[in-house]
Design an enzyme around this catalytic site. Structure first.
Site, PDB file in Angstrom:
ATOM      1  N   ASP A   1       6.829   8.843  -8.559  1.00  0.00           N
ATOM      2  CA  ASP A   1       6.414   9.312  -7.225  1.00  0.00           C
ATOM      3  C   ASP A   1       7.396  10.283  -6.575  1.00  0.00           C
ATOM      4  O   ASP A   1       7.343  10.489  -5.368  1.00  0.00           O
ATOM      5  CB  ASP A   1       6.126   8.120  -6.295  1.00  0.00           C
ATOM      6  CG  ASP A   1       7.344   7.630  -5.550  1.00  0.00           C
ATOM      7  OD1 ASP A   1       8.446   7.644  -6.123  1.00  0.00           O
ATOM      8  OD2 ASP A   1       7.190   7.231  -4.382  1.00  0.00           O
ATOM      9  N   GLU A   2       8.297  10.888  -7.347  1.00  0.00           N
ATOM     10  CA  GLU A   2       9.216  11.839  -6.716  1.00  0.00           C
ATOM     11  C   GLU A   2       9.486  13.036  -7.618  1.00  0.00           C
ATOM     12  O   GLU A   2       9.456  12.937  -8.844  1.00  0.00           O
ATOM     13  CB  GLU A   2      10.538  11.160  -6.322  1.00  0.00           C
ATOM     14  CG  GLU A   2      11.209  10.510  -7.476  1.00  0.00           C
ATOM     15  CD  GLU A   2      12.517   9.799  -7.131  1.00  0.00           C
ATOM     16  OE1 GLU A   2      13.270  10.288  -6.271  1.00  0.00           O
ATOM     17  OE2 GLU A   2      12.762   8.781  -7.776  1.00  0.00           O
TER      18      GLU A   2
ATOM     19  N   ASP B   1       9.053  12.727  -2.019  1.00  0.00           N
ATOM     20  CA  ASP B   1       8.901  11.314  -2.419  1.00  0.00           C
ATOM     21  C   ASP B   1       7.676  10.737  -1.703  1.00  0.00           C
ATOM     22  O   ASP B   1       7.564  10.805  -0.480  1.00  0.00           O
ATOM     23  CB  ASP B   1      10.165  10.538  -2.031  1.00  0.00           C
ATOM     24  CG  ASP B   1      10.192   9.128  -2.617  1.00  0.00           C
ATOM     25  OD1 ASP B   1      11.172   8.791  -3.291  1.00  0.00           O
ATOM     26  OD2 ASP B   1       9.231   8.367  -2.379  1.00  0.00           O
TER      27      ASP B   1
HETATM   28  P1  TTP Z   1       9.842   4.221  -4.063  1.00  0.00           P
HETATM   29  O1  TTP Z   1       9.629   5.670  -3.806  1.00  0.00           O
HETATM   30  O2  TTP Z   1      11.204   3.689  -4.085  1.00  0.00           O
HETATM   31  O3  TTP Z   1       9.033   3.354  -2.990  1.00  0.00           O
HETATM   32  P2  TTP Z   1       7.662   3.627  -2.282  1.00  0.00           P
HETATM   33  O4  TTP Z   1       7.070   4.939  -2.679  1.00  0.00           O
HETATM   34  O5  TTP Z   1       6.762   2.439  -2.516  1.00  0.00           O
HETATM   35  O6  TTP Z   1       8.050   3.617  -0.755  1.00  0.00           O
HETATM   36  P3  TTP Z   1       8.863   4.722   0.070  1.00  0.00           P
HETATM   37  O7  TTP Z   1       9.203   5.812  -0.878  1.00  0.00           O
HETATM   38  O8  TTP Z   1       7.903   5.155   1.145  1.00  0.00           O
HETATM   39  O9  TTP Z   1      10.051   4.003   0.610  1.00  0.00           O
HETATM   40  O10 TTP Z   1       9.170   3.837  -5.424  1.00  0.00           O
HETATM   41  C1  TTP Z   1       7.954   4.432  -5.882  1.00  0.00           C
HETATM   42  C2  TTP Z   1       7.080   3.412  -6.594  1.00  0.00           C
HETATM   43  O11 TTP Z   1       7.819   2.835  -7.658  1.00  0.00           O
HETATM   44  C3  TTP Z   1       6.672   2.267  -5.693  1.00  0.00           C
HETATM   45  O12 TTP Z   1       5.447   2.531  -4.998  1.00  0.00           O
HETATM   46  C4  TTP Z   1       6.585   1.126  -6.649  1.00  0.00           C
HETATM   47  C5  TTP Z   1       7.535   1.457  -7.772  1.00  0.00           C
HETATM   48  N1  TTP Z   1       8.763   0.628  -7.659  1.00  0.00           N
HETATM   49  C6  TTP Z   1       8.950  -0.428  -8.536  1.00  0.00           C
HETATM   50  O13 TTP Z   1       8.120  -0.655  -9.427  1.00  0.00           O
HETATM   51  N2  TTP Z   1      10.075  -1.221  -8.398  1.00  0.00           N
HETATM   52  C7  TTP Z   1      11.005  -0.994  -7.412  1.00  0.00           C
HETATM   53  O14 TTP Z   1      12.008  -1.739  -7.313  1.00  0.00           O
HETATM   54  C8  TTP Z   1      10.811   0.112  -6.529  1.00  0.00           C
HETATM   55  C9  TTP Z   1      11.828   0.412  -5.452  1.00  0.00           C
HETATM   56  C10 TTP Z   1       9.675   0.889  -6.693  1.00  0.00           C
HETATM   57 MG    MG Z   2       8.251   6.683  -2.658  1.00  0.00          MG
END
Ligand code: TTP
Ligand code: MG
Length: 367
Positions: free
Chosen positions: A120-121, A14
């Protein structure tokens, strides 16, 4: 007949603060500043929410889904304490999709099977490495390559299944690498808050808190019948999840190597007629799905049995030349499934005559 009960090694990757990290990489002036990606804050009058924030901005309490007006206020308060001004940026989705595409290209080269789970995962199956230490080495290299080629950080969880890998990748963010080996699963889960379990959202959490259940360990004490009463069929899954059990496979539609179904019985059963009837229905649905997805056939049939004590066994049969999806395919799949399940009704596979909790049927080596 092959005996198949391999330990699986599953990885969840992730990206850290993904959209914000991409913006930082694009604009080096943002380095070391708090960055929020989301709606236009309009000096605190903006509507809409935070999409994501980098870790510097998270220190101010700014998180995904927070109203942007509140994020603005948190940022102003921090600035009042002498922190740098927070940079607010509106999302550039085409850019994030492009970077995501390149990262997924890198990630999939590190796995036997690969599944893109969101922008992103991703999940990776690296079972062929056989040892968790080897998986850790490979994932260190992957992190290095993503950092060198894209200038981005990610966090990785390595575990015996997707459920635990996903929970693990979130434990040491950012730039984390968390390895949970099979014998560590129960202790790893026990102290964690219920929200780490995928499917437990704010509503279920509130419901369970009202019953004084706060950690995974607390929920593990609840009998399955109570979970089913509260959550219906999902209660059976939850009962398994809090025990760290998850059989779901890593597969993208276009890299799919197998297709199957499984079913947890409402009550553990030793009734042969019932079990074979359920297997027949699964076979019907599998053949229908294979037809719909235009597969030509499959070479291996696998039956899974989970007993009442959770012992889980797979038995496979490989068929020379495979089974082609034609008029005879359903009958041949049902026949193979029956020959695999029968030993579970007698001493060959079930000397202690244990009841069945779950059965599964898969068509594998699809072509
Ligand atoms: P996440 O992987 O949940 O968040 P992140 O990568 O920003 O942070 P981390 O993993 O380090 O905690 O989500 C990935 C992307 O998806 C994030 O950059 C933005 C988008 N996203 C949204 O559009 N809405 C949301 O509610 C969330 C949680 C993420
Ligand atoms: Mg993330």
């Amino acid at each position: 007949m092959e005996y198949l009960q391999l330990m699986r090694i599953i990885v969840h990757v992730d990206m850290d603060a993904f959209y914000a990290a991409v913006e930082e990489r694009l604009n080096p002036a943002l380095r070391d500043l708090p960055v929020v990606v989301g709606a236009d804050p309009k000096e605190g009058k903006g509507r809409g929410v935070v999409t994501t924030a980098n870790y510097r901005a998270r220190k101010f309490g700014i998180r995904s889904a927070l109203p942007i007006s509140r994020a603005w206020r948190f940022a102003e308060t921090a600035r009042g304490r002498g922190e740098p001004a927070t940079v607010f940026i509106q999302p550039n989705m085409p850019l994030y999709r492009e970077v995501s595409g390149r990262i997924m290209q890198i990630v999939q080269r590190y796995a036997d099977a690969f599944e893109e789970a969101s922008i992103d995962e991703a999940y990776l199956d690296v079972s062929s490495l056989e040892h968790f230490a080897a998986a850790r080495q490979r994932m260190m290299r992957l992190k290095g390559e993503i950092c060198d080629l894209e200038g981005l950080g990610c966090s990785v969880g390595i575990a015996p299944n997707k459920l635990i890998a996903k929970i693990a990748s979130d434990r040491q963010k950012p730039d984390g690498l968390t390895v949970i080996e099979p014998e560590q699963v129960a202790d790893f889960l026990s102290p964690l808050p219920l929200r780490v379990i995928p499917g437990i959202g704010p509503k279920s959490e509130h419901f369970l808190h009202e019953r004084n259940l706060r950690t995974v360990e607390d929920l593990r004490q609840v009998p399955e019948s109570a979970l089913v009463e509260w959550f219906g069929k999902w209660g059976n899954r939850l009962f398994e999840k809090v025990r760290g059990i998850d059989d779901s496979e890593v597969s993208n539609e276009w890299t799919r190597k197998s297709l199957g179904e499984q079913e947890t019985f409402a009550e553990d059963t030793g009734n042969q007629a019932l079990v074979t009837e359920r297997l027949d229905r699964m076979a019907e649905r599998i053949i229908a799905k294979l037809k719909a997805k235009e597969f030509k056939g499959f070479r291996t049939v696998t039956v899974t049995v989970r007993f009442s004590d959770f012992q889980t066994t797979n038995r496979s049969r490989s068929l020379k030349d495979g089974i082609r999806i034609d008029d005879d395919a359903l009958r041949r799949l049902q026949e193979a499934a029956l020959s695999l399940i029968l030993p579970f009704f007698d001493a060959r596979e079930n000397p202690r005559a244990k009841a069945f909790r779950l059965i599964g049927l898969r068509a594998e080596k699809l072509f």
